[in-house]
Design a protein around this motif. Structure first.
Motif, PDB file in Angstrom:
ATOM      1  N   VAL A  40      32.568  41.647  21.791  1.00 27.71           N
ATOM      2  CA  VAL A  40      32.771  42.252  23.109  1.00 27.71           C
ATOM      3  C   VAL A  40      31.405  42.731  23.605  1.00 27.71           C
ATOM      4  CG1 VAL A  40      33.916  44.128  24.366  1.00 27.71           C
ATOM      5  CG2 VAL A  40      35.128  42.957  22.513  1.00 27.71           C
ATOM      6  N   SER A  41      31.078  42.386  24.850  1.00 32.62           N
ATOM      7  CA  SER A  41      29.782  42.793  25.419  1.00 32.62           C
ATOM      8  C   SER A  41      29.744  44.304  25.640  1.00 32.62           C
ATOM      9  CB  SER A  41      29.547  42.079  26.748  1.00 32.62           C
ATOM     10  OG  SER A  41      29.343  40.703  26.536  1.00 32.62           O
ATOM     11  N   SER A  42      28.541  44.833  25.766  1.00 32.44           N
ATOM     12  CA  SER A  42      28.359  46.269  25.994  1.00 32.44           C
ATOM     13  C   SER A  42      29.186  46.738  27.185  1.00 32.44           C
ATOM     14  CB  SER A  42      26.886  46.581  26.258  1.00 32.44           C
ATOM     15  OG  SER A  42      26.116  46.228  25.147  1.00 32.44           O
ATOM     16  N   HIS A  43      29.101  46.012  28.284  1.00 33.95           N
ATOM     17  CA  HIS A  43      29.911  46.268  29.482  1.00 33.95           C
ATOM     18  C   HIS A  43      30.537  44.923  29.823  1.00 33.95           C
ATOM     19  CE1 HIS A  43      26.861  49.484  29.553  1.00 33.95           C
ATOM     20  NE2 HIS A  43      27.928  50.209  29.845  1.00 33.95           N
ATOM     21  N   HIS A  44      31.701  44.644  29.247  1.00 40.40           N
ATOM     22  CA  HIS A  44      32.306  43.314  29.285  1.00 40.40           C
ATOM     23  C   HIS A  44      32.986  43.004  30.621  1.00 40.40           C
ATOM     24  CE1 HIS A  44      33.458  39.898  26.628  1.00 40.40           C
ATOM     25  NE2 HIS A  44      34.278  39.680  27.654  1.00 40.40           N
ATOM     26  N   GLY A  86      35.820  38.196  24.200  1.00 37.49           N
ATOM     27  CA  GLY A  86      35.247  37.811  22.916  1.00 37.49           C
ATOM     28  C   GLY A  86      36.377  37.382  21.989  1.00 37.49           C
ATOM     29  N   LYS A  87      36.506  38.045  20.832  1.00 40.88           N
ATOM     30  CA  LYS A  87      37.569  37.727  19.870  1.00 40.88           C
ATOM     31  C   LYS A  87      38.777  38.653  20.021  1.00 40.88           C
ATOM     32  CE  LYS A  87      34.352  36.026  16.381  1.00 40.88           C
ATOM     33  NZ  LYS A  87      33.801  36.233  15.043  1.00 40.88           N
ATOM     34  N   ILE A  88      38.737  39.556  20.962  1.00 34.92           N
ATOM     35  CA  ILE A  88      39.790  40.564  21.119  1.00 34.92           C
ATOM     36  C   ILE A  88      40.818  40.108  22.152  1.00 34.92           C
ATOM     37  CG2 ILE A  88      40.264  42.951  21.815  1.00 34.92           C
ATOM     38  CD1 ILE A  88      38.757  42.757  19.171  1.00 34.92           C
ATOM     39  N   GLU A  89      42.104  40.163  21.758  1.00 35.45           N
ATOM     40  CA  GLU A  89      43.186  39.832  22.674  1.00 35.45           C
ATOM     41  C   GLU A  89      43.897  41.106  23.096  1.00 35.45           C
ATOM     42  OE1 GLU A  89      45.758  36.810  21.071  1.00 35.45           O
ATOM     43  OE2 GLU A  89      44.407  35.251  21.813  1.00 35.45           O
ATOM     44  N   ILE A  90      44.145  41.196  24.402  1.00 34.78           N
ATOM     45  CA  ILE A  90      44.745  42.391  25.000  1.00 34.78           C
ATOM     46  C   ILE A  90      45.873  41.944  25.927  1.00 34.78           C
ATOM     47  CG2 ILE A  90      44.300  44.384  26.487  1.00 34.78           C
ATOM     48  CD1 ILE A  90      41.291  44.029  25.727  1.00 34.78           C
ATOM     49  N   ARG A  91      47.030  42.594  25.811  1.00 37.37           N
ATOM     50  CA  ARG A  91      48.145  42.287  26.709  1.00 37.37           C
ATOM     51  C   ARG A  91      48.145  43.287  27.865  1.00 37.37           C
ATOM     52  NH1 ARG A  91      52.467  42.179  23.374  1.00 37.37           N
ATOM     53  NH2 ARG A  91      52.638  44.408  23.540  1.00 37.37           N
ATOM     54  N   PHE A  92      48.316  42.784  29.081  1.00 38.30           N
ATOM     55  CA  PHE A  92      48.443  43.650  30.243  1.00 38.30           C
ATOM     56  C   PHE A  92      49.918  43.984  30.411  1.00 38.30           C
ATOM     57  CE2 PHE A  92      49.339  43.893  34.879  1.00 38.30           C
ATOM     58  CZ  PHE A  92      48.803  45.147  35.075  1.00 38.30           C
ATOM     59  N   GLU A  93      50.230  45.271  30.446  1.00 37.05           N
ATOM     60  CA  GLU A  93      51.611  45.726  30.620  1.00 37.05           C
ATOM     61  C   GLU A  93      51.694  46.586  31.868  1.00 37.05           C
ATOM     62  OE1 GLU A  93      52.790  47.787  27.068  1.00 37.05           O
ATOM     63  OE2 GLU A  93      52.700  45.966  25.849  1.00 37.05           O
ATOM     64  N   ASP A  94      52.781  46.439  32.595  1.00 41.75           N
ATOM     65  CA  ASP A  94      53.001  47.256  33.788  1.00 41.75           C
ATOM     66  C   ASP A  94      54.493  47.544  33.872  1.00 41.75           C
ATOM     67  OD1 ASP A  94      52.944  48.606  36.157  1.00 41.75           O
ATOM     68  OD2 ASP A  94      52.036  46.980  37.318  1.00 41.75           O
ATOM     69  N   GLU A  95      54.871  48.767  33.504  1.00 38.55           N
ATOM     70  CA  GLU A  95      56.288  49.145  33.494  1.00 38.55           C
ATOM     71  C   GLU A  95      56.850  49.285  34.896  1.00 38.55           C
ATOM     72  OE1 GLU A  95      55.248  52.438  31.251  1.00 38.55           O
ATOM     73  OE2 GLU A  95      54.992  51.215  29.473  1.00 38.55           O
ATOM     74  N   THR A  96      55.997  49.459  35.908  1.00 42.54           N
ATOM     75  CA  THR A  96      56.495  49.613  37.275  1.00 42.54           C
ATOM     76  C   THR A  96      56.857  48.264  37.883  1.00 42.54           C
ATOM     77  OG1 THR A  96      54.253  49.507  38.177  1.00 42.54           O
ATOM     78  CG2 THR A  96      55.138  51.696  37.678  1.00 42.54           C
ATOM     79  N   ALA A  97      56.297  47.178  37.348  1.00 35.96           N
ATOM     80  CA  ALA A  97      56.594  45.835  37.855  1.00 35.96           C
ATOM     81  C   ALA A  97      57.841  45.295  37.173  1.00 35.96           C
ATOM     82  CB  ALA A  97      55.414  44.909  37.577  1.00 35.96           C
ATOM     83  N   ALA A  98      58.395  44.237  37.742  1.00 38.45           N
ATOM     84  CA  ALA A  98      59.564  43.588  37.133  1.00 38.45           C
ATOM     85  C   ALA A  98      59.154  43.006  35.792  1.00 38.45           C
ATOM     86  CB  ALA A  98      60.070  42.483  38.050  1.00 38.45           C
ATOM     87  N   PRO A  99      60.025  43.062  34.776  1.00 37.29           N
ATOM     88  CA  PRO A  99      59.654  42.524  33.465  1.00 37.29           C
ATOM     89  C   PRO A  99      59.378  41.030  33.545  1.00 37.29           C
ATOM     90  CG  PRO A  99      61.997  43.055  33.528  1.00 37.29           C
ATOM     91  CD  PRO A  99      61.396  43.532  34.816  1.00 37.29           C
ATOM     92  N   PRO A 100      58.401  40.559  32.759  1.00 32.33           N
ATOM     93  CA  PRO A 100      58.078  39.136  32.791  1.00 32.33           C
ATOM     94  C   PRO A 100      59.226  38.304  32.247  1.00 32.33           C
ATOM     95  CG  PRO A 100      56.891  40.209  31.010  1.00 32.33           C
ATOM     96  CD  PRO A 100      57.594  41.287  31.787  1.00 32.33           C
ATOM     97  N   LYS A 101      59.345  37.094  32.759  1.00 33.95           N
ATOM     98  CA  LYS A 101      60.376  36.182  32.308  1.00 33.95           C
ATOM     99  C   LYS A 101      60.062  35.765  30.879  1.00 33.95           C
ATOM    100  CE  LYS A 101      62.591  31.970  33.926  1.00 33.95           C
ATOM    101  NZ  LYS A 101      62.504  30.878  34.893  1.00 33.95           N
ATOM    102  N   LYS A 102      61.046  35.893  29.988  1.00 33.16           N
ATOM    103  CA  LYS A 102      60.830  35.539  28.582  1.00 33.16           C
ATOM    104  C   LYS A 102      60.749  34.024  28.445  1.00 33.16           C
ATOM    105  CE  LYS A 102      62.018  39.333  25.880  1.00 33.16           C
ATOM    106  NZ  LYS A 102      61.749  39.604  24.531  1.00 33.16           N
ATOM    107  N   GLN A 103      59.831  33.588  27.588  1.00 37.60           N
ATOM    108  CA  GLN A 103      59.697  32.169  27.312  1.00 37.60           C
ATOM    109  C   GLN A 103      60.171  31.904  25.900  1.00 37.60           C
ATOM    110  OE1 GLN A 103      55.583  31.239  27.846  1.00 37.60           O
ATOM    111  NE2 GLN A 103      55.786  30.968  30.047  1.00 37.60           N
TER     112      GLN A 103
END
Length: 164
Positions: A40-44, A86-103
């Motif tokens: 991860v960069s210093s300021h990515h 970089g090598k880090i995976e992050i999920r974006f979550e937003d409880e105020t939005a409609a839940p994403p469609k499950k795949q």
């Protein structure tokens, strides 16, 4: 409340609520969301709240910013999308939005799987998993056979000298 949740082993569960208009993400301490990992960069990147949209903007990082595997310099994030820094995976979550469609990841591809693909061990186009090469296995086998022959020759020579 919108937030980022780290999925990568060693950082699992680390999260950051996106409360401010601008959230910086990077390796060093002066970021709003610090991820102390060398890839991860210093300021990515930065996460910007623009009305109802949440936008990720790459800050000319060394290893790039990806949304669902696609490189991006700026993109609107949708709930459930995976951000990779970089090598880090992050999920974006937003409880105020409609839940994403499950795949259903176990479901077959829309066109099905062709018998020839199964027989040839083919991979779907765009598959992130490259076919493994047998080159290393062949080299290992040849080296093993060569060492075996050297050992057998050494034993035969030793036995002939002992019997003389």
């Amino acid at each position: 409340m919108a937030k980022l949740v780290v999925l990568t082993e060693g950082f699992v569960g680390t999260s950051c609520e996106l409360k401010a208009e601008r959230t910086t993400v990077g390796r060093v301490e002066d970021n709003t969301f610090q991820i102390a990992e060398p890839s991860v960069s210093s300021h990515h990147c930065e996460i910007l709240l623009r009305g109802a949209d949440v936008v990720v903007k790459d800050l000319n990082s060394t290893n790039g910013t990806y949304v669902n595997g696609q490189p991006t310099t700026e993109a609107v994030l949708k709930p459930g999308q995976i951000l990779r820094l970089g090598k880090i995976e992050i999920r974006f979550e937003d409880e105020t939005a409609a839940p994403p469609k499950k795949q259903d990841h176990a479901a077959p591809p829309p066109g099905g799987v062709k018998l020839t693909e199964l027989e040839q061990g083919g991979r779907p186009v765009g598959s992130p998993f490259a076919k493994k090469s047998n080159k290393a296995n062949k080299i290992f086998i040849y080296v093993g056979i060569g060492l075996g022959l050297v050992i057998v020759a050494f034993i035969v020579i030793s036995l002939t000298k002992l019997t003389q």
